[in-house]
Write an enzyme that holds these catalytic residues in place. Structure first.
Site, PDB file in Angstrom:
ATOM      1  N   ASP A  74       0.860  -1.183   0.000  1.00  0.00           N
ATOM      2  CA  ASP A  74       0.000   0.000   0.000  1.00  0.00           C
ATOM      3  C   ASP A  74       0.899   1.237   0.000  1.00  0.00           C
ATOM      4  O   ASP A  74       2.097   1.149   0.258  1.00  0.00           O
ATOM      5  CB  ASP A  74      -0.885  -0.012   1.265  1.00  0.00           C
ATOM      6  CG  ASP A  74      -1.763   1.219   1.358  1.00  0.00           C
ATOM      7  OD1 ASP A  74      -2.412   1.562   0.346  1.00  0.00           O
ATOM      8  OD2 ASP A  74      -1.798   1.873   2.422  1.00  0.00           O
ATOM      9  N   SER A  75       0.277   2.378  -0.236  1.00  0.00           N
ATOM     10  CA  SER A  75       1.018   3.636  -0.185  1.00  0.00           C
ATOM     11  C   SER A  75       1.510   3.947   1.234  1.00  0.00           C
ATOM     12  O   SER A  75       2.427   4.739   1.403  1.00  0.00           O
ATOM     13  CB  SER A  75       0.110   4.769  -0.651  1.00  0.00           C
ATOM     14  OG  SER A  75      -1.060   4.789   0.148  1.00  0.00           O
TER      15      SER A  75
ATOM     16  N   CYS B  77      -3.789  -1.175  -2.030  1.00  0.00           N
ATOM     17  CA  CYS B  77      -4.132   0.232  -2.255  1.00  0.00           C
ATOM     18  C   CYS B  77      -5.049   0.359  -3.470  1.00  0.00           C
ATOM     19  O   CYS B  77      -4.730  -0.151  -4.555  1.00  0.00           O
ATOM     20  CB  CYS B  77      -2.824   0.976  -2.510  1.00  0.00           C
ATOM     21  SG  CYS B  77      -3.010   2.706  -2.883  1.00  0.00           S
TER      22      CYS B  77
ATOM     23  N   GLU C  19      -6.504   9.638   9.139  1.00  0.00           N
ATOM     24  CA  GLU C  19      -5.140   9.484   9.663  1.00  0.00           C
ATOM     25  C   GLU C  19      -4.907  10.330  10.903  1.00  0.00           C
ATOM     26  O   GLU C  19      -4.112   9.979  11.761  1.00  0.00           O
ATOM     27  CB  GLU C  19      -4.114   9.835   8.579  1.00  0.00           C
ATOM     28  CG  GLU C  19      -4.069   8.736   7.559  1.00  0.00           C
ATOM     29  CD  GLU C  19      -2.895   8.813   6.620  1.00  0.00           C
ATOM     30  OE1 GLU C  19      -2.183   9.821   6.604  1.00  0.00           O
ATOM     31  OE2 GLU C  19      -2.719   7.835   5.878  1.00  0.00           O
TER      32      GLU C  19
ATOM     33  N   CYS D   4     -11.353   2.727  -0.847  1.00  0.00           N
ATOM     34  CA  CYS D   4     -10.084   3.240  -0.318  1.00  0.00           C
ATOM     35  C   CYS D   4      -9.721   2.462   0.941  1.00  0.00           C
ATOM     36  O   CYS D   4     -10.605   2.109   1.735  1.00  0.00           O
ATOM     37  CB  CYS D   4     -10.232   4.729  -0.004  1.00  0.00           C
ATOM     38  SG  CYS D   4      -8.772   5.460   0.748  1.00  0.00           S
TER      39      CYS D   4
ATOM     40  N   HIS E 191      -8.551   3.326   3.693  1.00  0.00           N
ATOM     41  CA  HIS E 191      -8.843   3.938   4.996  1.00  0.00           C
ATOM     42  C   HIS E 191     -10.317   3.851   5.416  1.00  0.00           C
ATOM     43  O   HIS E 191     -10.637   3.998   6.585  1.00  0.00           O
ATOM     44  CB  HIS E 191      -8.476   5.422   4.966  1.00  0.00           C
ATOM     45  CG  HIS E 191      -7.011   5.691   4.887  1.00  0.00           C
ATOM     46  ND1 HIS E 191      -6.189   5.099   3.957  1.00  0.00           N
ATOM     47  CD2 HIS E 191      -6.216   6.516   5.628  1.00  0.00           C
ATOM     48  CE1 HIS E 191      -4.947   5.535   4.121  1.00  0.00           C
ATOM     49  NE2 HIS E 191      -4.941   6.399   5.127  1.00  0.00           N
TER      50      HIS E 191
HETATM   51  N1  DGL Z   1      -4.136   3.735  -0.030  1.00  0.00           N
HETATM   52  C1  DGL Z   1      -4.813   4.768  -0.786  1.00  0.00           C
HETATM   53  C2  DGL Z   1      -6.016   4.154  -1.510  1.00  0.00           C
HETATM   54  O1  DGL Z   1      -6.554   3.149  -1.125  1.00  0.00           O
HETATM   55  C3  DGL Z   1      -5.256   5.907   0.098  1.00  0.00           C
HETATM   56  C4  DGL Z   1      -4.112   6.742   0.654  1.00  0.00           C
HETATM   57  C5  DGL Z   1      -3.297   7.430  -0.409  1.00  0.00           C
HETATM   58  O2  DGL Z   1      -3.839   8.298  -1.135  1.00  0.00           O
HETATM   59  O3  DGL Z   1      -2.158   7.072  -0.542  1.00  0.00           O
HETATM   60  O4  DGL Z   1      -6.431   4.699  -2.508  1.00  0.00           O
END
Ligand code: DGL
Length: 268
Positions: free
Chosen positions: A11-12, A74, A155, A187, A189
């Site tokens: 993930d990011s 992600c 976050e 997403c 989150h």
């Molecule tokens: N992990 C990203 C997503 O699911 C969200 C956070 C980011 O923008 O890096 O799109």
């Protein structure tokens, strides 16, 4: 590829730990190697080319760790880099994204309906859900809305209070999300605000948390390839491309357990 090899998840940043958490629940015997690209987050506002370059680098790390499968946790990276990652990894590991299992779920449960999607600018702008749903030919009308404030809000720990209620409400009241019969949380989150979203939208509407659907799809994929691990052998690893105490706090928020982050730089 061997059934005792680990499952790679990337993930990011820390948000993908919601997916890792779901994977551990559904597949407790699997060892996971998680990579959070904390040096380069957020991906949600980046171009597809940049996300692709990061994703390929991360795959190198996960392949070095011997991962039998790479799960792109992600949504933004799944939208921007899945095809490239799949071609890059080739036969060295299986590859799964977080979008295809949800599209399949929609096909099975919401054909012919009007469905909403919320996600980052990258995910929504890519129109990947639209393209994949159209290809299924199931008469789904998809209405998407980029909701970029939600990632930083969650976050910062604003996910169970009046301020977050107000922000979520403002987004949910946008014309794009009216008269829908289901809403995709597109997403990493958003599982943390699922209850709030459901409460605001009402019980009649299904709020789709992709993390559990994806974990179930991963199980099916491993089963189909005779790669399910039979017993828990090694301990999980959580690698990050940058480390700060706030990443540690976020990691525990998303994984719901204390974990030890290890720094692993992507570029020297
Ligand atoms: N992990 C990203 C997503 O699911 C969200 C956070 C980011 O923008 O890096 O799109």
């Amino acid at each position: 590829m061997n059934r005792s090899n680990p499952v790679g998840i990337f993930d990011s940043g820390m948000g993908g730990l919601t997916v890792a958490n779901a994977v551990k629940k559904v597949l407790p015997n699997e060892q996971i190697v998680y990579f959070g690209d904390s040096a380069h987050l957020p991906y949600g506002d980046k171009s597809a080319a940049t996300i692709q370059a990061y994703s390929v680098k991360i795959c190198d790390v996960l392949l070095q760790q011997g991962c039998k499968v790479i799960l792109i946790a992600c949504n933004s990276a799944s939208a921007a880099a899945y095809d490239l990652v799949k071609a890059y990894v080739g036969s060295k590991a299986l590859v799964l994204n977080v979008i295809d299992p949800v599209v399949q779920y929609i096909a099975e449960h919401h054909a012919g309906q009007k469905v909403g999607l919320i996600g980052t600018k990258q995910t929504v702008g890519s129109e990947v859900y639209d393209t994949k749903l159209k290809a299924k030919n199931i008469g789904v009308e998809l209405n998407s809305l980029a909701t970029p404030l939600l990632v930083p809000m969650i976050e910062e720990g604003f996910h169970k209070n009046e301020i977050s209620d107000q922000i979520i409400k403002q987004y949910l009241e946008k014309p794009e999300l009216q008269n829908i019969e289901a809403l995709i949380l597109g997403c990493t989150h958003y599982p943390l605000i699922k209850k709030q979203v459901s409460a605001l939208l009402g019980e009649h509407l299904e709020v789709i948390d992709s993390s559990l659907i994806v974990a179930a799809a991963l199980k099916e994929l491993l089963q189909a390839n005779q790669l399910l691990s039979e017993k828990a052998e090694a301990t999980d690893k959580f690698l990050v491309s940058d480390f700060t105490p706030s990443f540690q706090t976020a990691a525990e928020l998303f994984f719901q357990k204390k974990i030890r982050l290890e720094k692993h730089v992507l570029w020297e």
